[in-house]
Design a protein around this motif. Structure first.
Motif, PDB file in Angstrom:
ATOM      1  N   ALA A 105       0.494  10.494  -1.368  1.00 14.08           N
ATOM      2  CA  ALA A 105      -0.523   9.650  -0.750  1.00 14.08           C
ATOM      3  C   ALA A 105      -0.088   8.186  -0.643  1.00 14.08           C
ATOM      4  CB  ALA A 105      -1.831   9.742  -1.528  1.00 14.08           C
ATOM      5  N   LYS A 106       0.888   7.764  -1.438  1.00 21.54           N
ATOM      6  CA  LYS A 106       1.369   6.382  -1.423  1.00 21.54           C
ATOM      7  C   LYS A 106       2.718   6.249  -0.721  1.00 21.54           C
ATOM      8  CE  LYS A 106      -1.718   4.068  -3.784  1.00 21.54           C
ATOM      9  NZ  LYS A 106      -2.376   2.897  -3.236  1.00 21.54           N
ATOM     10  N   THR A 107       3.071   7.236   0.086  1.00 25.22           N
ATOM     11  CA  THR A 107       4.340   7.232   0.810  1.00 25.22           C
ATOM     12  C   THR A 107       4.059   7.201   2.305  1.00 25.22           C
ATOM     13  OG1 THR A 107       5.405   8.479  -0.956  1.00 25.22           O
ATOM     14  CG2 THR A 107       6.487   8.499   1.179  1.00 25.22           C
ATOM     15  N   LEU A 108       4.803   6.395   3.029  1.00 26.23           N
ATOM     16  CA  LEU A 108       4.699   6.321   4.478  1.00 26.23           C
ATOM     17  C   LEU A 108       5.627   7.393   5.049  1.00 26.23           C
ATOM     18  CD1 LEU A 108       3.375   4.498   6.672  1.00 26.23           C
ATOM     19  CD2 LEU A 108       5.527   3.242   6.731  1.00 26.23           C
ATOM     20  N   TRP A 109       5.058   8.394   5.725  1.00 29.51           N
ATOM     21  CA  TRP A 109       5.812   9.519   6.276  1.00 29.51           C
ATOM     22  C   TRP A 109       6.044   9.259   7.762  1.00 29.51           C
ATOM     23  CZ3 TRP A 109       7.617  12.851   2.725  1.00 29.51           C
ATOM     24  CH2 TRP A 109       6.994  12.842   1.470  1.00 29.51           C
ATOM     25  N   VAL A 110       7.285   8.941   8.147  1.00 31.52           N
ATOM     26  CA  VAL A 110       7.598   8.482   9.493  1.00 31.52           C
ATOM     27  C   VAL A 110       8.526   9.479  10.174  1.00 31.52           C
ATOM     28  CG1 VAL A 110       8.564   6.594  10.853  1.00 31.52           C
ATOM     29  CG2 VAL A 110       7.442   6.091   8.677  1.00 31.52           C
ATOM     30  N   LEU A 136       0.833  -1.195   0.000  1.00 35.03           N
ATOM     31  CA  LEU A 136       0.000   0.000   0.000  1.00 35.03           C
ATOM     32  C   LEU A 136       0.869   1.247   0.000  1.00 35.03           C
ATOM     33  CD1 LEU A 136      -2.760  -1.011   2.565  1.00 35.03           C
ATOM     34  CD2 LEU A 136      -2.962  -0.886   0.080  1.00 35.03           C
ATOM     35  N   PHE A 137       1.994   1.157   0.727  1.00 35.79           N
ATOM     36  CA  PHE A 137       2.964   2.243   0.796  1.00 35.79           C
ATOM     37  C   PHE A 137       4.318   1.670   0.394  1.00 35.79           C
ATOM     38  CE2 PHE A 137      -0.346   3.209   3.908  1.00 35.79           C
ATOM     39  CZ  PHE A 137      -0.723   4.466   3.489  1.00 35.79           C
ATOM     40  N   PRO A 138       4.657   1.703  -0.890  1.00 33.78           N
ATOM     41  CA  PRO A 138       5.912   1.096  -1.339  1.00 33.78           C
ATOM     42  C   PRO A 138       7.162   1.880  -0.943  1.00 33.78           C
ATOM     43  CG  PRO A 138       4.760   2.104  -3.176  1.00 33.78           C
ATOM     44  CD  PRO A 138       3.860   2.212  -1.993  1.00 33.78           C
ATOM     45  N   ILE A 139       6.994   3.157  -0.593  1.00 33.48           N
ATOM     46  CA  ILE A 139       8.118   4.018  -0.226  1.00 33.48           C
ATOM     47  C   ILE A 139       7.870   4.575   1.173  1.00 33.48           C
ATOM     48  CG2 ILE A 139       9.384   6.147  -0.794  1.00 33.48           C
ATOM     49  CD1 ILE A 139       9.820   4.024  -2.894  1.00 33.48           C
ATOM     50  N   ALA A 140       8.939   4.665   1.966  1.00 32.48           N
ATOM     51  CA  ALA A 140       8.845   5.317   3.275  1.00 32.48           C
ATOM     52  C   ALA A 140       9.849   6.458   3.314  1.00 32.48           C
ATOM     53  CB  ALA A 140       9.140   4.325   4.402  1.00 32.48           C
ATOM     54  N   VAL A 141       9.408   7.579   3.844  1.00 32.02           N
ATOM     55  CA  VAL A 141      10.302   8.705   4.095  1.00 32.02           C
ATOM     56  C   VAL A 141      10.421   8.801   5.611  1.00 32.02           C
ATOM     57  CG1 VAL A 141      10.656  11.190   3.896  1.00 32.02           C
ATOM     58  CG2 VAL A 141       9.655   9.924   1.988  1.00 32.02           C
ATOM     59  N   ILE A 142      11.617   8.526   6.094  1.00 29.37           N
ATOM     60  CA  ILE A 142      11.886   8.524   7.527  1.00 29.37           C
ATOM     61  C   ILE A 142      12.686   9.780   7.829  1.00 29.37           C
ATOM     62  CG2 ILE A 142      12.931   7.235   9.419  1.00 29.37           C
ATOM     63  CD1 ILE A 142      12.698   4.742   7.499  1.00 29.37           C
ATOM     64  N   PHE A 143      12.253  10.556   8.815  1.00 27.32           N
ATOM     65  CA  PHE A 143      12.927  11.818   9.080  1.00 27.32           C
ATOM     66  C   PHE A 143      13.007  12.087  10.577  1.00 27.32           C
ATOM     67  CE2 PHE A 143       8.530  12.374   7.908  1.00 27.32           C
ATOM     68  CZ  PHE A 143       7.991  13.209   8.884  1.00 27.32           C
ATOM     69  N   LYS A 144      14.071  12.814  10.936  1.00 24.92           N
ATOM     70  CA  LYS A 144      14.318  13.148  12.334  1.00 24.92           C
ATOM     71  C   LYS A 144      15.004  14.507  12.388  1.00 24.92           C
ATOM     72  CE  LYS A 144      16.547  11.464  16.501  1.00 24.92           C
ATOM     73  NZ  LYS A 144      17.307  10.375  17.108  1.00 24.92           N
ATOM     74  N   SER A 145      14.576  15.326  13.318  1.00 20.74           N
ATOM     75  CA  SER A 145      15.165  16.654  13.474  1.00 20.74           C
ATOM     76  C   SER A 145      16.634  16.531  13.844  1.00 20.74           C
ATOM     77  CB  SER A 145      14.416  17.434  14.559  1.00 20.74           C
ATOM     78  OG  SER A 145      15.037  18.675  14.777  1.00 20.74           O
ATOM     79  N   THR A 146      17.478  17.359  13.211  1.00 19.56           N
ATOM     80  CA  THR A 146      18.896  17.354  13.552  1.00 19.56           C
ATOM     81  C   THR A 146      19.216  18.372  14.633  1.00 19.56           C
ATOM     82  OG1 THR A 146      19.415  18.907  11.792  1.00 19.56           O
ATOM     83  CG2 THR A 146      19.612  16.562  11.282  1.00 19.56           C
ATOM     84  N   GLU A 147      18.305  19.336  14.852  1.00 21.14           N
ATOM     85  CA  GLU A 147      18.453  20.349  15.901  1.00 21.14           C
ATOM     86  C   GLU A 147      19.875  20.898  15.950  1.00 21.14           C
ATOM     87  OE1 GLU A 147      16.896  19.018  19.671  1.00 21.14           O
ATOM     88  OE2 GLU A 147      15.313  17.916  18.673  1.00 21.14           O
ATOM     89  N   THR A 148      20.335  21.421  14.823  1.00 18.36           N
ATOM     90  CA  THR A 148      21.707  21.917  14.759  1.00 18.36           C
ATOM     91  C   THR A 148      21.923  23.146  15.638  1.00 18.36           C
ATOM     92  OG1 THR A 148      21.136  23.168  12.769  1.00 18.36           O
ATOM     93  CG2 THR A 148      22.146  20.997  12.462  1.00 18.36           C
ATOM     94  N   THR A 149      20.921  23.988  15.756  1.00 21.01           N
ATOM     95  CA  THR A 149      21.004  25.144  16.650  1.00 21.01           C
ATOM     96  C   THR A 149      19.649  25.331  17.312  1.00 21.01           C
ATOM     97  OG1 THR A 149      20.234  26.795  15.051  1.00 21.01           O
ATOM     98  CG2 THR A 149      22.605  26.316  15.068  1.00 21.01           C
ATOM     99  N   GLN A 150      19.605  26.181  18.288  1.00 20.45           N
ATOM    100  CA  GLN A 150      18.358  26.456  18.987  1.00 20.45           C
ATOM    101  C   GLN A 150      17.303  27.007  18.023  1.00 20.45           C
ATOM    102  OE1 GLN A 150      18.750  29.279  22.134  1.00 20.45           O
ATOM    103  NE2 GLN A 150      16.615  29.132  22.749  1.00 20.45           N
ATOM    104  N   PHE A 151      17.728  27.765  17.035  1.00 17.43           N
ATOM    105  CA  PHE A 151      16.802  28.378  16.093  1.00 17.43           C
ATOM    106  C   PHE A 151      16.346  27.415  15.002  1.00 17.43           C
ATOM    107  CE2 PHE A 151      19.417  31.849  17.778  1.00 17.43           C
ATOM    108  CZ  PHE A 151      18.409  32.567  18.409  1.00 17.43           C
ATOM    109  N   MET A 152      17.040  26.296  14.858  1.00 19.10           N
ATOM    110  CA  MET A 152      16.674  25.319  13.821  1.00 19.10           C
ATOM    111  C   MET A 152      15.974  24.115  14.432  1.00 19.10           C
ATOM    112  SD  MET A 152      19.852  25.460  11.203  1.00 19.10           S
ATOM    113  CE  MET A 152      18.987  24.790   9.816  1.00 19.10           C
ATOM    114  N   ASN A 153      15.220  24.330  15.489  1.00 18.68           N
ATOM    115  CA  ASN A 153      14.545  23.253  16.202  1.00 18.68           C
ATOM    116  C   ASN A 153      13.061  23.224  15.828  1.00 18.68           C
ATOM    117  OD1 ASN A 153      14.181  21.157  17.919  1.00 18.68           O
ATOM    118  ND2 ASN A 153      14.154  22.386  19.781  1.00 18.68           N
ATOM    119  N   THR A 154      12.737  23.431  14.573  1.00 18.13           N
ATOM    120  CA  THR A 154      11.361  23.483  14.104  1.00 18.13           C
ATOM    121  C   THR A 154      10.803  22.073  13.964  1.00 18.13           C
ATOM    122  OG1 THR A 154      11.840  25.488  12.873  1.00 18.13           O
ATOM    123  CG2 THR A 154       9.875  24.278  12.240  1.00 18.13           C
ATOM    124  N   SER A 155       9.621  21.851  14.498  1.00 16.38           N
ATOM    125  CA  SER A 155       8.951  20.565  14.357  1.00 16.38           C
ATOM    126  C   SER A 155       8.117  20.561  13.083  1.00 16.38           C
ATOM    127  CB  SER A 155       8.037  20.309  15.554  1.00 16.38           C
ATOM    128  OG  SER A 155       7.224  19.186  15.313  1.00 16.38           O
TER     129      SER A 155
END
Length: 135
Positions: A85-90, A45-64
């Motif tokens: 719509a066919k991508t798993l966003w993790v 159903l979801f052949p592709i997954a996009v896995i992402f995690k904040s890198t929090e390089t600075t206090q100002f780049m801590n956007t969720s």
């Protein structure tokens, strides 16, 4: 199979008439993976997954991306030719969360999405486990 493994950064500024992911700078590590292999007769159903995690390089780049996942998904999908719509966003964080983006009717040239977040399901966790060990 890992297709792309990048650090995706934005500065929160608009360029060439495009809206930025959000109006504050941010940085995320992004891994795009193909789930399963081509040798089996299984359609995902979801052949592709996009896995992402904040890198929090600075206090100002801590956007969720909690409130900006649609903008992020549009940029990533356009850059890497993905079907949103066919991508798993993790999103990896304290908990592993999955965003579901459902396209709504077109009211203008821009497609709008209904977004819902949920905890990762056990079967999804098993599928992405090999790709998040070194995140």
């Amino acid at each position: 199979m890992i297709l792309h493994d990048i650090i995706y950064e934005w500065d929160g500024k608009s360029r060439a008439g495009e809206k930025p992911i959000c109006w504050w700078p941010g940085s995320y590590r992004v891994r795009i993976v193909k789930l399963g292999d081509d040798t089996k007769a299984i359609n995902y159903l979801f052949p592709i997954a996009v896995i992402f995690k904040s890198t929090e390089t600075t206090q100002f780049m801590n956007t969720s991306l909690q409130n900006y996942i649609d903008n992020f998904a549009k940029k990533i999908a356009k850059a890497y030719d993905l079907n949103i719509a066919k991508t798993l966003w993790v999103e990896l964080g304290d908990k592993i969360r999955v965003a579901q983006l459902h396209p709504e009717r077109k009211l203008s040239e821009e497609i709008l999405y209904t977004i819902s977040w949920r905890d990762v399901r056990p079967n999804e966790r098993v599928m992405i486990a090999p790709y998040i060990k070194d995140f």
